[in-house]
Write an enzyme that holds these catalytic residues in place. Sequence first.
Site, PDB file in Angstrom:
ATOM      1  N   GLU A  19       0.859  -1.186   0.000  1.00 50.91           N
ATOM      2  CA  GLU A  19       0.000   0.000   0.000  1.00 50.91           C
ATOM      3  C   GLU A  19       0.891   1.230   0.000  1.00 50.91           C
ATOM      4  O   GLU A  19       1.850   1.295   0.763  1.00 50.91           O
ATOM      5  CB  GLU A  19      -0.876  -0.012   1.254  1.00 50.91           C
ATOM      6  CG  GLU A  19      -1.770   1.215   1.349  1.00 50.91           C
ATOM      7  CD  GLU A  19      -2.562   1.256   2.644  1.00 50.91           C
ATOM      8  OE1 GLU A  19      -3.495   0.457   2.793  1.00 50.91           O
ATOM      9  OE2 GLU A  19      -2.248   2.113   3.496  1.00 50.91           O
ATOM     10  N   LYS A 200     -21.244  -6.068   4.705  1.00 50.53           N
ATOM     11  CA  LYS A 200     -20.482  -5.551   3.551  1.00 50.53           C
ATOM     12  C   LYS A 200     -20.249  -6.667   2.533  1.00 50.53           C
ATOM     13  O   LYS A 200     -20.294  -6.443   1.331  1.00 50.53           O
ATOM     14  CB  LYS A 200     -19.137  -4.953   4.019  1.00 50.53           C
ATOM     15  CG  LYS A 200     -19.278  -3.720   4.917  1.00 50.53           C
ATOM     16  CD  LYS A 200     -17.982  -2.944   5.089  1.00 50.53           C
ATOM     17  CE  LYS A 200     -17.114  -3.422   6.214  1.00 50.53           C
ATOM     18  NZ  LYS A 200     -16.002  -2.500   6.542  1.00 50.53           N
TER      19      LYS A 200
HETATM   20  P1  FAD Z   1     -17.512   0.843   8.219  1.00 56.04           P
HETATM   21  O1  FAD Z   1     -17.461  -0.537   7.725  1.00 56.04           O
HETATM   22  O2  FAD Z   1     -18.620   1.717   7.750  1.00 56.04           O
HETATM   23  O3  FAD Z   1     -17.547   0.768   9.827  1.00 56.04           O
HETATM   24  C1  FAD Z   1     -17.389   1.939  10.607  1.00 56.04           C
HETATM   25  C2  FAD Z   1     -17.980   1.707  11.985  1.00 56.04           C
HETATM   26  O4  FAD Z   1     -19.398   1.633  11.904  1.00 56.04           O
HETATM   27  C3  FAD Z   1     -17.556   0.392  12.637  1.00 56.04           C
HETATM   28  O5  FAD Z   1     -17.475   0.604  14.026  1.00 56.04           O
HETATM   29  C4  FAD Z   1     -18.692  -0.553  12.318  1.00 56.04           C
HETATM   30  O6  FAD Z   1     -18.823  -1.592  13.277  1.00 56.04           O
HETATM   31  C5  FAD Z   1     -19.890   0.378  12.335  1.00 56.04           C
HETATM   32  N1  FAD Z   1     -20.944   0.018  11.391  1.00 56.04           N
HETATM   33  C6  FAD Z   1     -20.804  -0.466  10.141  1.00 56.04           C
HETATM   34  N2  FAD Z   1     -21.993  -0.623   9.557  1.00 56.04           N
HETATM   35  C7  FAD Z   1     -22.914  -0.220  10.463  1.00 56.04           C
HETATM   36  C8  FAD Z   1     -24.336  -0.123  10.437  1.00 56.04           C
HETATM   37  N3  FAD Z   1     -25.059  -0.507   9.383  1.00 56.04           N
HETATM   38  N4  FAD Z   1     -24.960   0.367  11.555  1.00 56.04           N
HETATM   39  C9  FAD Z   1     -24.262   0.758  12.656  1.00 56.04           C
HETATM   40  N5  FAD Z   1     -22.905   0.668  12.711  1.00 56.04           N
HETATM   41  C10 FAD Z   1     -22.250   0.206  11.634  1.00 56.04           C
HETATM   42  N6  FAD Z   1      -9.176   5.780   5.590  1.00 56.04           N
HETATM   43  C11 FAD Z   1      -9.022   6.757   4.656  1.00 56.04           C
HETATM   44  O7  FAD Z   1      -9.486   7.878   4.868  1.00 56.04           O
HETATM   45  N7  FAD Z   1      -8.377   6.504   3.467  1.00 56.04           N
HETATM   46  C12 FAD Z   1      -7.863   5.285   3.164  1.00 56.04           C
HETATM   47  O8  FAD Z   1      -7.270   5.104   2.106  1.00 56.04           O
HETATM   48  C13 FAD Z   1      -7.997   4.231   4.124  1.00 56.04           C
HETATM   49  N8  FAD Z   1      -7.530   2.988   3.869  1.00 56.04           N
HETATM   50  C14 FAD Z   1      -7.740   1.979   4.782  1.00 56.04           C
HETATM   51  C15 FAD Z   1      -7.319   0.676   4.465  1.00 56.04           C
HETATM   52  C16 FAD Z   1      -7.512  -0.358   5.369  1.00 56.04           C
HETATM   53  C17 FAD Z   1      -7.065  -1.762   5.008  1.00 56.04           C
HETATM   54  C18 FAD Z   1      -8.108  -0.104   6.640  1.00 56.04           C
HETATM   55  C19 FAD Z   1      -8.292  -1.214   7.641  1.00 56.04           C
HETATM   56  C20 FAD Z   1      -8.539   1.179   6.955  1.00 56.04           C
HETATM   57  C21 FAD Z   1      -8.377   2.239   6.037  1.00 56.04           C
HETATM   58  N9  FAD Z   1      -8.823   3.537   6.291  1.00 56.04           N
HETATM   59  C22 FAD Z   1      -8.676   4.528   5.356  1.00 56.04           C
HETATM   60  C23 FAD Z   1      -9.421   3.867   7.594  1.00 56.04           C
HETATM   61  C24 FAD Z   1     -10.957   3.686   7.617  1.00 56.04           C
HETATM   62  O9  FAD Z   1     -11.549   4.624   6.752  1.00 56.04           O
HETATM   63  C25 FAD Z   1     -11.418   3.892   9.056  1.00 56.04           C
HETATM   64  O10 FAD Z   1     -10.969   2.846   9.870  1.00 56.04           O
HETATM   65  C26 FAD Z   1     -12.904   4.166   9.265  1.00 56.04           C
HETATM   66  O11 FAD Z   1     -13.075   4.647  10.610  1.00 56.04           O
HETATM   67  C27 FAD Z   1     -13.800   2.952   9.110  1.00 56.04           C
HETATM   68  O12 FAD Z   1     -13.898   2.566   7.825  1.00 56.04           O
HETATM   69  P2  FAD Z   1     -14.708   1.231   7.416  1.00 56.04           P
HETATM   70  O13 FAD Z   1     -14.714   1.179   5.953  1.00 56.04           O
HETATM   71  O14 FAD Z   1     -14.189   0.083   8.168  1.00 56.04           O
HETATM   72  O15 FAD Z   1     -16.168   1.647   7.960  1.00 56.04           O
END
Ligand code: FAD
Length: 316
Positions: A19, A200
């Site tokens: 990455e 997801k």
């Molecule tokens: P989600 O899957 O939406 O989850 C977020 C939170 O909401 C979690 O606590 C989950 O349990 C909860 N949740 C999910 N769905 C629901 C629902 N339907 N109802 C209630 N709660 C729910 N960030 C950046 O800005 N740019 C990047 O390029 C980037 N790359 C990343 C790459 C990796 C491999 C990882 C692990 C993280 C990366 N991040 C990046 C950080 C990421 O954006 C954050 O960790 C963010 O806080 C959560 O993203 P997510 O996609 O996991 O969110």
Amino acid sequence: MKIIDYFDKAKGQTLVSFEVLPPLKGGSMADIFQTLDPLMEFKPPFIDVTYHREEYVYNKRPSGYYEKTAIRKRPGTVGICASIMHRYGIDAIPHLICGGFSIEETENALIDLNFLGINNVLALRGDARQFEDKFIPEPDGHKFAVDLVKQINDMNHGIYLDSNIEKGTPTDFCIGVAGYPEKHFESPNLATDIEYLKQKIDAGASYIVTQMFFDNANFFRFRDACEKAGINVPIVPGLKPITKKYQLNSIPRKFFINLPEDLVSELHKTEEKDIKKLGIEWCINQCKELKASGVPCLHFYTMGDVDTTYKIIEKI
Ligand code: FAD
């Protein structure tokens, strides 16, 4: 090629991937190539490129007041992906986030990716803006990553936002999502987090890349829990070696993860000049065990540090 096809084609062999972050504004593609050129020796099938939304900066005005301005410090994700694909002939995966995007802007971004021949995407929510204590979606943007996955999946079925488009060309995105072996920091517990992760996958995601971790036991527990929850897609561990003593505190603070006791006590005993060596050895051991456990790929958060990543992979 789709990321999951690489995993199928590897027939149980463990791949490596990297990455990279876009350079700070004012930097150049040479910064990225400098990181990636030496790592191409390990034949990564794909490279991830992170996405960074705008941040606030405060500039002092002649009046003495400060003016708050939003700037993007690391733009260029899509251009970097196209450039990587062009230079190395391998796939590049742009990270796409919900934060800062309306659903219309998301659709247009996906159309751009599709026209560029970029058919893999890592769908994420993104974090809260600087100085905001929780994630706030755009008024007409997605609240959770699952909503973004659904939108991409709709486009894969030719469904666009404008209902007047009757026969929209289906896109063909392979969608990856994030998983958290030590749970996402906002989640009340791991089981709940995995329930949302399953949503997801059910919405159309094909593989998971994890947050970094330093204790493989956490990854194995997470992988078992995913399996129990009916998640059967490939799970790719994310890895980052420790190279500096201050990371003892900065990594837990930034990524909401624990460092195992034996690693911490070793780090405490080690002088700054030898920390990198210790971090590399720790990561090599993690990689060997993960590889033996049959992970499809080892994904390295390079953070621009070629030397460390190189030293690890040449030993595994
Ligand atoms: P989600 O899957 O939406 O989850 C977020 C939170 O909401 C979690 O606590 C989950 O349990 C909860 N949740 C999910 N769905 C629901 C629902 N339907 N109802 C209630 N709660 C729910 N960030 C950046 O800005 N740019 C990047 O390029 C980037 N790359 C990343 C790459 C990796 C491999 C990882 C692990 C993280 C990366 N991040 C990046 C950080 C990421 O954006 C954050 O960790 C963010 O806080 C959560 O993203 P997510 O996609 O996991 O969110």
